[in-house]
Motif scaffolding. Structure first.
Motif, PDB file in Angstrom:
ATOM      1  N   LEU A 120     -17.131 -20.147  22.558  1.00 28.95           N
ATOM      2  CA  LEU A 120     -18.683 -19.708  22.398  1.00 28.95           C
ATOM      3  C   LEU A 120     -19.603 -20.389  23.317  1.00 28.95           C
ATOM      4  O   LEU A 120     -21.067 -19.853  23.359  1.00 28.95           O
ATOM      5  N   MET A 121     -19.381 -21.352  23.825  1.00 31.47           N
ATOM      6  CA  MET A 121     -20.152 -22.007  24.827  1.00 31.47           C
ATOM      7  C   MET A 121     -20.362 -21.297  26.063  1.00 31.47           C
ATOM      8  O   MET A 121     -21.261 -21.629  26.970  1.00 31.47           O
ATOM      9  N   ASP A 122     -19.515 -20.333  26.214  1.00 34.04           N
ATOM     10  CA  ASP A 122     -19.451 -19.531  27.522  1.00 34.04           C
ATOM     11  C   ASP A 122     -20.430 -18.249  27.172  1.00 34.04           C
ATOM     12  O   ASP A 122     -20.262 -17.315  28.236  1.00 34.04           O
ATOM     13  N   MET A 123     -20.809 -18.204  26.123  1.00 40.19           N
ATOM     14  CA  MET A 123     -21.547 -16.843  25.873  1.00 40.19           C
ATOM     15  C   MET A 123     -23.173 -17.041  26.123  1.00 40.19           C
ATOM     16  O   MET A 123     -23.494 -17.986  25.682  1.00 40.19           O
ATOM     17  N   PRO A 124     -23.821 -16.053  26.437  1.00 39.78           N
ATOM     18  CA  PRO A 124     -25.112 -16.157  26.948  1.00 39.78           C
ATOM     19  C   PRO A 124     -26.089 -16.521  25.636  1.00 39.78           C
ATOM     20  O   PRO A 124     -27.296 -16.872  25.871  1.00 39.78           O
ATOM     21  N   ASP A 125     -25.519 -15.996  24.543  1.00 33.34           N
ATOM     22  CA  ASP A 125     -26.459 -16.170  23.497  1.00 33.34           C
ATOM     23  C   ASP A 125     -25.693 -16.635  22.221  1.00 33.34           C
ATOM     24  O   ASP A 125     -24.911 -15.830  21.296  1.00 33.34           O
ATOM     25  N   PRO A 126     -25.270 -17.980  22.103  1.00 38.26           N
ATOM     26  CA  PRO A 126     -24.340 -18.500  21.220  1.00 38.26           C
ATOM     27  C   PRO A 126     -24.626 -18.276  19.879  1.00 38.26           C
ATOM     28  O   PRO A 126     -23.865 -18.224  18.827  1.00 38.26           O
ATOM     29  N   ARG A 206     -22.322 -21.090  32.726  1.00 42.26           N
ATOM     30  CA  ARG A 206     -22.556 -22.559  31.653  1.00 42.26           C
ATOM     31  C   ARG A 206     -23.732 -22.087  31.098  1.00 42.26           C
ATOM     32  O   ARG A 206     -24.981 -21.845  31.314  1.00 42.26           O
ATOM     33  N   PHE A 207     -23.772 -22.589  29.573  1.00 47.03           N
ATOM     34  CA  PHE A 207     -24.883 -22.322  28.660  1.00 47.03           C
ATOM     35  C   PHE A 207     -24.981 -23.470  27.689  1.00 47.03           C
ATOM     36  O   PHE A 207     -24.309 -23.533  26.670  1.00 47.03           O
ATOM     37  N   HIS A 208     -25.785 -24.501  28.332  1.00 47.14           N
ATOM     38  CA  HIS A 208     -25.757 -25.763  27.578  1.00 47.14           C
ATOM     39  C   HIS A 208     -26.879 -25.806  26.457  1.00 47.14           C
ATOM     40  O   HIS A 208     -28.062 -25.469  26.465  1.00 47.14           O
TER      41      HIS A 208
END
Length: 522
Positions: A120-126, A206-208
């Motif tokens: 999930l943390m690798d998706m652009p809109d978690p 990465r989508f922190h």
């Protein structure tokens, strides 16, 4: 970064990732992350599950070995190809599907549970990914996922070691710095350095998000968080697999489980049924239709022979059913919302039905009345003003008159508690005998009449109300006192009611014996 860019990035990683992971190079996954994830997982034997971001299918296969019937989805065609090849070589009944976690190709409510191992943390809109996961869960189903720990794997992380290589701390930074698609370049740390010149590193977007953002996203889906985990290496694991020793200082991963609330067993109340004696349908129609204004509806043919009546008013359905061993409901009761309570009370009392006030209920004006069979009915009107605001004169009159009638009721007079709630603490009564009673003496005197309940009946009429001030009202009326073996006694009563914090209370009362004359003639 757009979803298509993310898909291309993971497709570029998929071949090498599959090969290296199956060689055992993903030590964090195999030694720590997946074992603790599965230890936290509820029993899934016999359940239908969805693995979101399944990769090459290794974790999906572990779920099947726990008894689950699995489907799985990933955005990278190469991952799906490798997963399908493994399924063909060792069939476990898994269906692997190419698809995007932001728009899952599955129907609503189709799965008992869903998992997402480090995806999930690798998706652009978690947030959207979480909403999609919630959508495909049945009511009562759960989602369990693992992500990089947002607190301890922020945009900057550096493991600090002593001279002997032991982990002594972790340097962190940029926790509140939101990143959307920064490309991190890395290999599995166990990949021999000699091989790194021969293979491209992983390039992962990465989508922190902060921890509070993750929690807000979960709660925003309507899911309820029920478990969290922060995998750490125990001393034995840190010694035998020193690569994961940094997790004994601070966690690298965060596991969360959230559940979709179960569907309500009760959606609404269809109707309320009251009992009535046989053969008295005409009285029921006069009261419920003629006075309360409900409309009678025909009972179904197969039920009509039982007798009784059905009534409706708006969304309210009230059924009267015949009971040969009828006993009136004196406590349990329906509460009906009325648009004009004062008008209805006047209509009922004109027809001979006593309407009784009760303790104040914030936000409502209310009265109690008994139907022709003695069933208790509550009549409620939403208060026009906030609690504590002055009521209009009509409401005041209704409340005060109801209080006077309650004090004439033999059952009320026998209850010291009920009488005490109607009297002001400074109450005074001038009796016809010339005696003066305070509140305590009055409560005791009326309670002593308890053995007369059912033998003495008091009827009141000719009420007049004169406002003495904004919070004080003078009431006068006539009372006829009927006893079985004596002539009726008639009296003229006068009372002063004042508005206290708890509502209208009787402050002063006086009774004077009178002849049979109207107030205008006296």
């Amino acid at each position: 970064m757009k979803p298509d860019d993310v898909a291309r990035a993971w497709e570029a990683n998929a071949e090498t990732w599959t090969r290296h992971a199956r060689r055992g190079l993903d030590v964090y996954r195999d030694a720590l992350n997946t074992p603790t994830f599965l230890a936290m997982l509820p029993p899934v034997d016999g359940l239908v599950g969805l693995d979101i971001g399944c990769g090459e299918g290794s974790n999906t296969r572990q779920l099947v070995r726990r008894g689950a019937c699995m489907r799985a989805v990933d955005i990278a065609p190469t991952f799906i190809r490798h997963a399908q090849e493994a399924e063909a070589a060792d069939p476990l009944g898994i269906t692997f599907t190419l698809g995007d976690g932001l728009s899952l190709p599955f129907k609503d409510g189709g799965f008992d549970f869903a998992t997402a191992f480090m995806s999930l943390m690798d998706m652009p809109d978690p947030g959207q990914a979480l909403r999609e996961a919630a959508r495909v869960l049945r009511p009562g189903g759960f989602l369990q996922f693992s992500i990089l720990h947002p607190c301890f794997m922020p945009p900057h992380r550096k493991v600090l070691r002593d001279d002997e290589g032991r982990v002594r701390g972790v340097e962190l930074g940029g926790y509140f710095h939101r990143i959307d698609g920064r490309e991190d370049t890395w290999w599995f740390s166990t990949l021999p350095k000699a091989e790194r010149d021969e293979v491209e590193p992983f390039r992962t977007p990465r989508f922190h998000r902060t921890l509070s953002e993750w929690i807000a996203m979960i709660l925003g889906t309507g899911l309820v968080i029920e478990a969290m985990g922060e995998p750490r290496a125990d001393p034995k694991l840190a010694r035998t697999v020193p690569i994961v020793a940094d997790t004994a200082v601070v966690p690298l991963f965060l596991h969360m489980r959230a559940r979709k609330p179960p569907a309500p067993l009760l959606t609404s109340l269809d109707h309320v049924q009251l009992a009535m004696p046989p053969g008295r349908e005409a009285e029921a129609r006069t009261f419920y239709a003629g006075l309360l204004g409900l409309a009678e509806v025909a009972k179904p043919f197969n039920l009509a022979a039982r007798g009784g009546c059905w009534f409706v008013g708006g969304a309210t359905k009230l059924h009267l059913g015949v009971d040969c061993d009828f006993v009136p409901a004196r406590k349990a009761h329906p509460a009906l919302l009325i648009p004009n309570l004062a008008e209805l009370v006047s209509r009922l009392e004109a027809a001979g039905y006593l309407c009784r006030a009760d303790e104040p209920l914030d936000g409502y004006d209310r009265r109690y009345v008994d139907d022709p069979f003695g069933n208790r009915i509550e009549l409620m009107q939403v208060a026009a003003r906030a609690s504590g605001a002055a009521a209009d004169s009509t409401d005041d009159v209704v409340t005060i008159k109801a209080g006077e009638l309650r004090l004439l009721d033999a059952g009320t007079r026998a209850s010291a508690q009920e009488v005490a709630t109607l009297l002001h603490d400074d109450f005074v009564e001038f009796g016809s005998s010339g005696r003066v009673f305070d509140k305590s003496a009055t409560v005791s005197s009326l309670a002593a009449e308890g053995n007369s309940v059912g033998t003495i009946v008091r009827e009141a009429g000719d009420f007049t109300f004169r406002r003495l001030g904004p919070d004080a009202v003078l009431v006068t009326y006539r009372v006829s006192r009927h006893t079985p073996d004596a002539a009726d006694k008639k009296s003229l009563r006068s009372s002063v009611w004042i508005r206290a914090e708890a509502g209208w209370r009787l402050l002063f009362h006086q009774g004077t014996t009178s002849a049979e004359r109207s107030i205008e003639e006296s």
